[in-house]
Write a protein that holds these residues in place. Sequence first.
Motif, PDB file in Angstrom:
ATOM      1  N   ALA A 110       9.580   3.782  -7.065  1.00  0.00           N
ATOM      2  CA  ALA A 110      10.055   2.532  -6.577  1.00  0.00           C
ATOM      3  C   ALA A 110       9.425   1.893  -5.372  1.00  0.00           C
ATOM      4  O   ALA A 110       9.296   0.592  -5.487  1.00  0.00           O
ATOM      5  CB  ALA A 110      11.512   2.847  -5.968  1.00  0.00           C
ATOM      6  N   LEU A 111       8.918   2.737  -4.362  1.00  0.00           N
ATOM      7  CA  LEU A 111       8.162   2.083  -3.564  1.00  0.00           C
ATOM      8  C   LEU A 111       6.998   1.536  -3.771  1.00  0.00           C
ATOM      9  O   LEU A 111       6.433   0.476  -3.477  1.00  0.00           O
ATOM     10  CB  LEU A 111       8.029   3.088  -2.133  1.00  0.00           C
ATOM     11  N   CYS A 112       6.164   2.072  -4.507  1.00  0.00           N
ATOM     12  CA  CYS A 112       4.782   1.676  -5.150  1.00  0.00           C
ATOM     13  C   CYS A 112       5.118   0.149  -6.054  1.00  0.00           C
ATOM     14  O   CYS A 112       4.262  -0.731  -5.817  1.00  0.00           O
ATOM     15  CB  CYS A 112       4.308   2.771  -5.999  1.00  0.00           C
ATOM     16  N   GLU A 113       6.222   0.280  -6.540  1.00  0.00           N
ATOM     17  CA  GLU A 113       6.497  -0.974  -7.466  1.00  0.00           C
ATOM     18  C   GLU A 113       6.804  -2.147  -6.383  1.00  0.00           C
ATOM     19  O   GLU A 113       6.412  -3.145  -6.837  1.00  0.00           O
ATOM     20  CB  GLU A 113       7.616  -0.532  -8.228  1.00  0.00           C
ATOM     21  N   ARG A 114       7.573  -1.741  -5.417  1.00  0.00           N
ATOM     22  CA  ARG A 114       7.827  -2.920  -4.373  1.00  0.00           C
ATOM     23  C   ARG A 114       6.542  -3.324  -3.934  1.00  0.00           C
ATOM     24  O   ARG A 114       6.479  -4.622  -3.397  1.00  0.00           O
ATOM     25  CB  ARG A 114       9.055  -2.208  -3.633  1.00  0.00           C
ATOM     26  N   ILE A 115       5.582  -2.465  -3.478  1.00  0.00           N
ATOM     27  CA  ILE A 115       4.336  -2.916  -2.834  1.00  0.00           C
ATOM     28  C   ILE A 115       3.638  -3.759  -3.521  1.00  0.00           C
ATOM     29  O   ILE A 115       3.234  -4.626  -3.554  1.00  0.00           O
ATOM     30  CB  ILE A 115       3.559  -1.375  -2.369  1.00  0.00           C
ATOM     31  N   GLU A 116       3.623  -3.431  -4.961  1.00  0.00           N
ATOM     32  CA  GLU A 116       2.748  -3.871  -6.141  1.00  0.00           C
ATOM     33  C   GLU A 116       3.378  -5.321  -6.358  1.00  0.00           C
ATOM     34  O   GLU A 116       2.770  -6.346  -6.537  1.00  0.00           O
ATOM     35  CB  GLU A 116       2.865  -3.117  -7.307  1.00  0.00           C
ATOM     36  N   SER A 117       4.508  -5.686  -6.329  1.00  0.00           N
ATOM     37  CA  SER A 117       5.250  -6.804  -6.400  1.00  0.00           C
ATOM     38  C   SER A 117       4.962  -7.802  -5.147  1.00  0.00           C
ATOM     39  O   SER A 117       4.808  -9.085  -5.350  1.00  0.00           O
ATOM     40  CB  SER A 117       6.808  -6.827  -6.389  1.00  0.00           C
ATOM     41  N   GLY A 118       4.908  -7.208  -4.062  1.00  0.00           N
ATOM     42  CA  GLY A 118       4.551  -8.011  -3.017  1.00  0.00           C
ATOM     43  C   GLY A 118       5.699  -8.813  -2.261  1.00  0.00           C
ATOM     44  O   GLY A 118       5.552  -9.485  -1.342  1.00  0.00           O
ATOM     45  N   ARG A 119       6.900  -8.658  -2.840  1.00  0.00           N
ATOM     46  CA  ARG A 119       7.998  -9.255  -2.450  1.00  0.00           C
ATOM     47  C   ARG A 119       8.745  -8.942  -1.156  1.00  0.00           C
ATOM     48  O   ARG A 119       8.744  -7.710  -1.088  1.00  0.00           O
ATOM     49  CB  ARG A 119       9.169  -9.328  -3.744  1.00  0.00           C
ATOM     50  N   ASP A 120       8.933  -9.677  -0.541  1.00  0.00           N
ATOM     51  CA  ASP A 120       9.664  -9.565   0.771  1.00  0.00           C
ATOM     52  C   ASP A 120       9.124  -8.862   1.941  1.00  0.00           C
ATOM     53  O   ASP A 120       9.711  -8.032   2.605  1.00  0.00           O
ATOM     54  CB  ASP A 120      11.257  -8.791   0.493  1.00  0.00           C
ATOM     55  N   LEU A 121       7.574  -8.964   1.811  1.00  0.00           N
ATOM     56  CA  LEU A 121       6.989  -8.178   2.688  1.00  0.00           C
ATOM     57  C   LEU A 121       7.341  -8.792   4.334  1.00  0.00           C
ATOM     58  O   LEU A 121       6.990 -10.055   4.448  1.00  0.00           O
ATOM     59  CB  LEU A 121       5.570  -8.020   2.485  1.00  0.00           C
ATOM     60  N   ARG A 122       7.408  -7.866   5.141  1.00  0.00           N
ATOM     61  CA  ARG A 122       7.528  -8.629   6.653  1.00  0.00           C
ATOM     62  C   ARG A 122       6.611  -8.251   7.430  1.00  0.00           C
ATOM     63  O   ARG A 122       6.452  -8.480   8.628  1.00  0.00           O
ATOM     64  CB  ARG A 122       8.958  -7.826   6.998  1.00  0.00           C
ATOM     65  N   TYR A 123       5.747  -7.311   6.845  1.00  0.00           N
ATOM     66  CA  TYR A 123       4.578  -6.775   7.857  1.00  0.00           C
ATOM     67  C   TYR A 123       3.591  -6.140   6.904  1.00  0.00           C
ATOM     68  O   TYR A 123       3.886  -5.632   5.675  1.00  0.00           O
ATOM     69  CB  TYR A 123       4.991  -5.453   8.491  1.00  0.00           C
ATOM     70  N   ALA A 124       2.384  -6.549   7.027  1.00  0.00           N
ATOM     71  CA  ALA A 124       1.316  -6.072   6.304  1.00  0.00           C
ATOM     72  C   ALA A 124       0.075  -6.048   7.047  1.00  0.00           C
ATOM     73  O   ALA A 124      -0.308  -6.954   7.812  1.00  0.00           O
ATOM     74  CB  ALA A 124       0.865  -6.976   5.133  1.00  0.00           C
ATOM     75  N   ARG A 125      -0.487  -4.936   7.272  1.00  0.00           N
ATOM     76  CA  ARG A 125      -1.677  -4.433   8.378  1.00  0.00           C
ATOM     77  C   ARG A 125      -2.146  -3.360   7.942  1.00  0.00           C
ATOM     78  O   ARG A 125      -1.762  -2.231   7.475  1.00  0.00           O
ATOM     79  CB  ARG A 125      -1.375  -4.394   9.644  1.00  0.00           C
ATOM     80  N   PHE A 126      -3.690  -3.488   7.627  1.00  0.00           N
ATOM     81  CA  PHE A 126      -4.452  -2.444   6.972  1.00  0.00           C
ATOM     82  C   PHE A 126      -3.806  -1.777   5.813  1.00  0.00           C
ATOM     83  O   PHE A 126      -3.826  -2.384   4.877  1.00  0.00           O
ATOM     84  CB  PHE A 126      -4.702  -1.357   8.163  1.00  0.00           C
ATOM     85  N   ASP A 127      -3.557  -0.557   5.837  1.00  0.00           N
ATOM     86  CA  ASP A 127      -3.081   0.147   4.549  1.00  0.00           C
ATOM     87  C   ASP A 127      -1.762   0.169   4.640  1.00  0.00           C
ATOM     88  O   ASP A 127      -1.190   1.276   3.733  1.00  0.00           O
ATOM     89  CB  ASP A 127      -3.841   1.398   4.503  1.00  0.00           C
ATOM     90  N   VAL A 128      -0.791  -0.307   5.474  1.00  0.00           N
ATOM     91  CA  VAL A 128       0.567  -0.184   5.563  1.00  0.00           C
ATOM     92  C   VAL A 128       1.408  -1.480   5.400  1.00  0.00           C
ATOM     93  O   VAL A 128       0.676  -2.527   5.788  1.00  0.00           O
ATOM     94  CB  VAL A 128       1.002   0.532   6.851  1.00  0.00           C
ATOM     95  N   VAL A 129       2.433  -1.495   4.829  1.00  0.00           N
ATOM     96  CA  VAL A 129       3.313  -2.634   4.585  1.00  0.00           C
ATOM     97  C   VAL A 129       4.642  -2.318   5.048  1.00  0.00           C
ATOM     98  O   VAL A 129       5.006  -1.177   5.182  1.00  0.00           O
ATOM     99  CB  VAL A 129       3.414  -3.243   3.299  1.00  0.00           C
ATOM    100  N   GLY A 130       5.379  -3.256   5.535  1.00  0.00           N
ATOM    101  CA  GLY A 130       6.801  -3.113   5.964  1.00  0.00           C
ATOM    102  C   GLY A 130       7.776  -4.037   5.360  1.00  0.00           C
ATOM    103  O   GLY A 130       7.437  -5.263   4.959  1.00  0.00           O
TER     104      GLY A 130
END
Length: 178
Positions: free
Chosen positions: A9-29
């Motif tokens: 589910a987390l990979c799917e959320r990252i893939e969708s790019g929806r509601d990202l509040r943080y993105a830096r290098f290899d980590v998203v929030g």
Amino acid sequence: MSDRKPSCALCERIESGRDLRYARFDVVGFEPLAPVVPGHLLFVPRRHAEHPAAYAVMEAMAEAELYAGGQDEDYNLITSSGPAATMTQSHVHVHYVPRRAGDGLALPWTATRTVYSVQEWVDADGIRDGWNAGYGSWTGSRRDAERELQHARATYPGERFRLAAAEITDWREEPTDA
């Protein structure tokens, strides 16, 4: 080899790019599905990594700490490894939980607990008019407060006495004996 796990589910959320509040290098929030306080975020490596992948944990924790340091508020950074540690997603992630005085979030290792007050007003038919014919106040945990409300509603069904109102009226932090 793919950086994503199709059933995660987390990979799917990252893939969708929806509601990202943080993105830096290899980590998203992003905000979890059920945040425990306003501002609660998950910091997740972009590539799928499962506990105990030390490098992925370190990477996510470092980004969470970097983010937290710029927020000018108290916080918890929490990670879990395995189902017995309450981990529900195998993909490494770190919880950033901002803390504010009186936020009501009691963690099991803190020296405080949140207690709730229940007030009950009983209207005694024919004895006194108004809400203050009988009054009770009770203090305890949220679960116990909910049980007390159910008990009060069952105790005064409406014959000679009826429950005029029962509600959780207040909560506060207080020290424990630990």
